[in-house]
Design an enzyme around this catalytic site. Structure first.
Site, PDB file in Angstrom:
ATOM      1  N   GLU A   1       0.825  -1.206   0.000  1.00 29.50           N
ATOM      2  CA  GLU A   1       0.000   0.000   0.000  1.00 29.50           C
ATOM      3  C   GLU A   1       0.864   1.262   0.000  1.00 29.50           C
ATOM      4  O   GLU A   1       0.522   2.252  -0.648  1.00 29.50           O
ATOM      5  CB  GLU A   1      -0.935  -0.010   1.208  1.00 29.50           C
ATOM      6  CG  GLU A   1      -2.048  -1.033   1.142  1.00 29.50           C
ATOM      7  CD  GLU A   1      -1.585  -2.457   1.469  1.00 29.50           C
ATOM      8  OE1 GLU A   1      -2.343  -3.401   1.221  1.00 29.50           O
ATOM      9  OE2 GLU A   1      -0.450  -2.621   1.973  1.00 29.50           O
TER      10      GLU A   1
ATOM     11  N   GLY B   1      12.833  -2.607  -1.346  1.00 28.58           N
ATOM     12  CA  GLY B   1      12.857  -1.381  -2.122  1.00 28.58           C
ATOM     13  C   GLY B   1      13.486  -1.483  -3.496  1.00 28.58           C
ATOM     14  O   GLY B   1      13.672  -0.456  -4.157  1.00 28.58           O
TER      15      GLY B   1
END
Length: 425
Positions: free
Chosen positions: A64, A313
């Protein structure tokens, strides 16, 4: 027009149940922690905010946060007087906020939805507006905002058919909670209708499209992808991303089938949760795979068969180096993950049949010929072989994916325009 129906008794019963289950609830969130945060944040015990006005966005976890990234960056630019505060439920979400934004936004863990914790959090944060991302509907937090006159928006509002069935069991509670939402920016008319079924007022609902189509691509991601492509040389490479327990085994079976036809094929395997990195590395070795781990900066050798993406990431950069992308959470009953990330890079996309969380996105990609769905490990292996043998088909599918994204962008601008009526620039 009559206002939304209120069911305060439903929230009281919900709160009582939370208190009764508090030992289990606390045990569940105890592990979701990072050293830079005190666990008492879960009880709303944050440092009182002061100074510039604050804008609060809650995004549950890493997926999210990633999907909300364009919105967060746009809010910072559009409302420069405001300090943006992002909350997450999970530790991986917290780490993603830190890696993306450093100190440009504040981060807290969202409090557990006990009445006292919710009230304490809102009293200390004092946001000018609260934004809940997708389906994060916490009755006591919504009530605490409503009681203080803080406007609430649900952005990128999403509600699957399965989610609707679950919420209908507590329909009065959800009607009471949704009655305190000032604006619902729904992903699709189907999502909006499901929210309305639960009690969301029609006049406070807009269909703006999915923020997931507004995917930012930065130069650093492209540079990292190009460097990784050079390292892999000319080998056929596919990526299986955001995989879950019970899915890694199927992915490795499909990879074994692919390597019977393409012996030099390389799999980039990226488990969804970092706590599973060691487990998945061990699984690969037990199955006879030669593993290189990104976290250890191990190079891909000629005999490397699996490159384990055990970092956070870097998923977009890893997507960009692959010929094909399988998006996980879809061969097990999780509901799938973001199909648009690899599509935005022009990478051909595959998934399993479990796509409840992305059914609207999957439908658009499917109709455009930009998604191949497989039923199991065997079908995944067959699809990989067919696409690796047909570069032209891979290219067509990749182009179709990019065209879908270009045609469906604009939700971000519509969301920002809707928020303007609540916020002072």
């Amino acid at each position: 027009m009559a206002g939304p129906r209120r069911y305060p008794w439903a929230r009281w019963l919900y709160s009582a149940a939370l208190y009764l289950l508090s030992p289990l609830v606390w045990r569940r969130v105890w592990r979701e922690w990072v050293p830079t945060h005190l666990r008492r944040e879960r009880l709303g015990a944050i440092v009182s905010e002061s100074g510039c006005p604050r804008l609060w966005l809650h995004a549950a976890s890493v997926g999210e946060v990633q999907a909300a990234r364009p919105l967060i960056e746009s809010l910072r630019q559009r409302y420069p007087r405001h300090r943006l505060v992002v909350t997450t439920m999970t530790a991986t979400g917290a780490e993603r906020v830190k890696s993306l934004f450093e100190d440009e936004v504040s981060h807290y863990f969202v409090p557990l939805d006990f009445p006292g914790a919710a009230d304490r959090f809102i009293a200390r944060l004092r946001p000018e507006m609260a934004l809940f991302f997708e389906t994060e509907l916490w009755p006591n937090l919504l009530h605490a905002c409503h009681r203080r006159g803080i406007p609430v928006a649900v952005v990128n509002g999403r509600l699957s058919a399965k989610g609707l069935r679950g919420y209908q069991r507590v329909r009065a509670l959800m009607a009471d909670a949704l009655g305190k939402v000032d604006w619902l920016a729904a992903k699709s008319e189907q999502d909006a209708e499901r929210f309305r079924t639960l009690g969301m007022p029609v006049e406070r609902t807009s269909v703006v499209g999915s923020l997931k189509f507004d995917i930012p691509l930065d130069d650093a991601t492209c540079i990292d992808s190009e460097r990784l492509r050079i390292e892999r040389e000319t080998r056929p490479v596919w990526i299986a991303a955001s995989t879950h327990a019970g899915e890694d085994e199927q992915v490795l079976m499909a990879h074994a089938g692919l390597r019977e036809h393409h012996p030099d094929a390389l799999l980039i395997l990226v488990p969804r949760h970092p706590q599973r990195f060691e487990e998945v590395a061990a699984l690969c070795r037990r199955r006879g795979e030669r593993v290189a781990r990104r976290s250890l900066d191990e190079p891909v050798q000629a005999d490397t068969t699996v490159y384990l993406g055990d970092t956070m990431g870097e998923l977009m950069a890893l997507y960009g180096t692959a010929d094909l992308a399988f998006v996980g959470g879809s061969l097990v009953p999780i509901g799938g993950h973001n199909l648009l990330e690899p599509a935005s890079l022009g990478v051909a996309v595959l998934s399993g049949p479990e796509l409840a969380n992305f059914e609207d996105v999957a439908e658009v990609l499917r109709e455009a010929g930009a998604l191949i769905e497989v039923a199991d490990a065997f079908a995944l292996g067959e699809a990989l072989i067919a696409l690796m043998d047909d570069p032209e088909a891979r290219h067509r599918q990749g182009v179709a994916g990019r065209e879908v994204i270009a045609a469906n962008q604009g939700a971000l601008q519509r969301t920002l325009e809707g928020l303007d009526s609540f916020l002072r620039k």
